[in-house]
Design an enzyme around this catalytic site. Structure first.
Site, short mmCIF file in Angstrom:
data_model
loop_
_atom_site.label_atom_id
_atom_site.label_comp_id
_atom_site.label_asym_id
_atom_site.label_seq_id
_atom_site.Cartn_x
_atom_site.Cartn_y
_atom_site.Cartn_z
N TRP A 152 4.88 -2.96 -1.34
CA TRP A 152 6.19 -3.08 -0.71
C TRP A 152 6.08 -3.20 0.79
O TRP A 152 6.82 -3.98 1.42
CB TRP A 152 7.09 -1.91 -1.12
CG TRP A 152 7.49 -2.01 -2.56
CD1 TRP A 152 7.15 -1.17 -3.57
CD2 TRP A 152 8.30 -3.05 -3.16
NE1 TRP A 152 7.68 -1.62 -4.76
CE2 TRP A 152 8.39 -2.75 -4.54
CE3 TRP A 152 8.94 -4.18 -2.67
CZ2 TRP A 152 9.11 -3.56 -5.44
CZ3 TRP A 152 9.65 -4.99 -3.55
CH2 TRP A 152 9.74 -4.67 -4.93
N ASP B 151 11.48 2.13 4.78
CA ASP B 151 11.94 1.73 3.46
C ASP B 151 11.82 2.96 2.56
O ASP B 151 10.71 3.40 2.25
CB ASP B 151 11.06 0.57 2.94
CG ASP B 151 11.39 0.17 1.50
OD1 ASP B 151 12.29 0.77 0.90
OD2 ASP B 151 10.72 -0.76 0.99
N LYS C 274 17.11 3.19 -7.59
CA LYS C 274 16.15 4.20 -8.04
C LYS C 274 16.81 5.57 -8.04
O LYS C 274 17.16 6.07 -9.09
CB LYS C 274 14.89 4.16 -7.18
CG LYS C 274 13.94 3.05 -7.64
CD LYS C 274 13.72 1.99 -6.63
CE LYS C 274 12.87 0.85 -7.17
NZ LYS C 274 12.51 -0.10 -6.13
#
Ligand SMILES: *Cc1c(COP(=O)(O)O)cnc(C)c1O
Length: 362
Positions: free
Chosen positions: A103, A172, A196
């Protein structure tokens, strides 16, 4: 109704059952309005109340200081990979990126289109098995921010301590959002996809320092400007009404559980059960990550060989433990145990792991 399983999906993922049931009850006719929330104007009184309450809940549950704006934006975390550098690197300063895995690399690749970037730490040499210590992050002169990925969802590592650098952090937090308190003074901006810890897919939650939102690059499309989104309270265009509504419900659930401190305690306990099953398995189960960087949201583990791994996944499925296959890029197994994963699910998995090992010797 069919039986709900223990769903270890990495995202979208399990949500609190009470939240789903409430949403179901209200879905067709919202609060005697004669219509569904998703059928009404986003500027009407019903949705406005939902919107304002969701913002207030983000502030209270996550203890967001007044110096920050709370934004609900579409495009998920991925659009933020581009929006952050578009807005913040317009003045020619540099963005440092901690390369902690898949990511982080996504964020860095997009940033390179819009500004000067550099790698502030590179986890490639340790095969992304850990996060850097604070002293290992090198900040170049003229840096606007250092970007971190608080939890690498695929690799299964997290920052267990927040770095304190001489430039602001941008983070993030998609896969560990609101799973623990954060030191707000070190951050200029945090963002993450909702799907999530926070609700259904379809939006990013962005929390940005007000001064940063106002100083941003004005030479980009309107939707992409943090200042416009902040001034319009995320109502510049039609906002993602259903995700915002569900986010509010998830946050109320979180509040009732005891807030982020309770989420943090639960996460440590739940992850601890699976790591214990790994550590006490005499090497039957392996953990490819350093103990100090172990994620408490995504527990990655391996079996002695591929045949046993396949059998493990098949039998787990039959036992109602779903989506334990690791990401295709790294293989192995992965149990995603976000805030809404009940303790019973994790106990069931740990018990299953112990029984499987006993029944399938190497
Ligand atoms: C899931 C995830 C993303 C991608 O989120 P989208 O909302 O699908 O764009 C980005 N970063 C991390 C750390 C993630 O876990």
């Amino acid at each position: 109704m069919s039986k709900r399983v223990h769903n270890f999906s990495a995202g979208p993922c399990t949500l609190p059952l009470s939240v789903l049931e409430e949403g179901q009850q209200e879905f067709v006719e919202y609060h005697d309005s004669g219509m569904s929330l998703i059928e009404m104007s986003h500027r009407g009184k019903h949705f406005m109340a939902v919107h304002e309450e969701a913002i207030a809940l983000v502030r209270s549950v996550y203890r967001v200081p007044d110096e920050f704006d709370v934004l609900f934006l579409q495009g998920g975390a991925t659009l933020q990979f581009a929006m952050v550098p578009m807005n913040l690197l317009g003045d020619g300063r540099k963005g440092g990126y901690v390369n902690s895995g898949t990511w982080a690399q996504g964020a860095m690749a997009d940033a390179a289109h819009y500004g000067k970037t550099y790698t502030a730490w590179d986890g490639a040499s340790c095969n992304f098995s850990r996060m850097p210590s604070q002293g290992e992050i090198s900040v170049e002169p003229d840096s606007r921010y250092v970007h971190i990925t608080s939890n690498e969802t695929i690799g299964g590592i997290r920052f267990s301590e927040w770095p304190e650098l001489n430039v602001p952090l941008v983070a993030d937090m998609s896969s560990d959002y609101m799973s623990r308190p954060i030191p707000w003074d070190r951050f200029d901006l945090v963002y993450g996809g909702a799907q999530k810890n926070l609700g259904p897919a379809g939006m990013a939650l962005v929390i940005i320092r007000k001064t940063v939102a106002r100083e941003n690059n004005k030479g980009i499309g309107k939707y992409l400007r943090y200042d416009i989104q902040a001034d319009k309270d995320s109502m510049f265009n039609t906002p993602p009404v259903f995700p915002i509504y569900m986010l509010g419900k998830v946050l109320k659930w979180m509040e009732a559980q005891g807030g982020v401190e309770a989420m943090a305690r639960e996460a440590d306990d739940k992850a601890g059960m699976i790591y214990t099953a790994i550590d006490k398995s005499d090497g039957y189960y392996g953990s490819p990550v350093d103990a100090g960087s172990r994620s408490v949201m995504n527990v990655v583990f391996t079996l002695p060989n591929e045949t046993l791994e396949k059998t493990f996944l098949t039998q787990a499925d039959q036992a109602g433990l779903l989506n334990l296959k690791g990401h295709r890029s790294v293989g192995g197994c992965r149990a995603s145990i976000y805030n809404a994963m009940p303790r019973e699910g994790v106990t069931a998995l740990a018990d299953f792991m112990n029984a499987f090992r006993a029944g399938n010797p190497q």
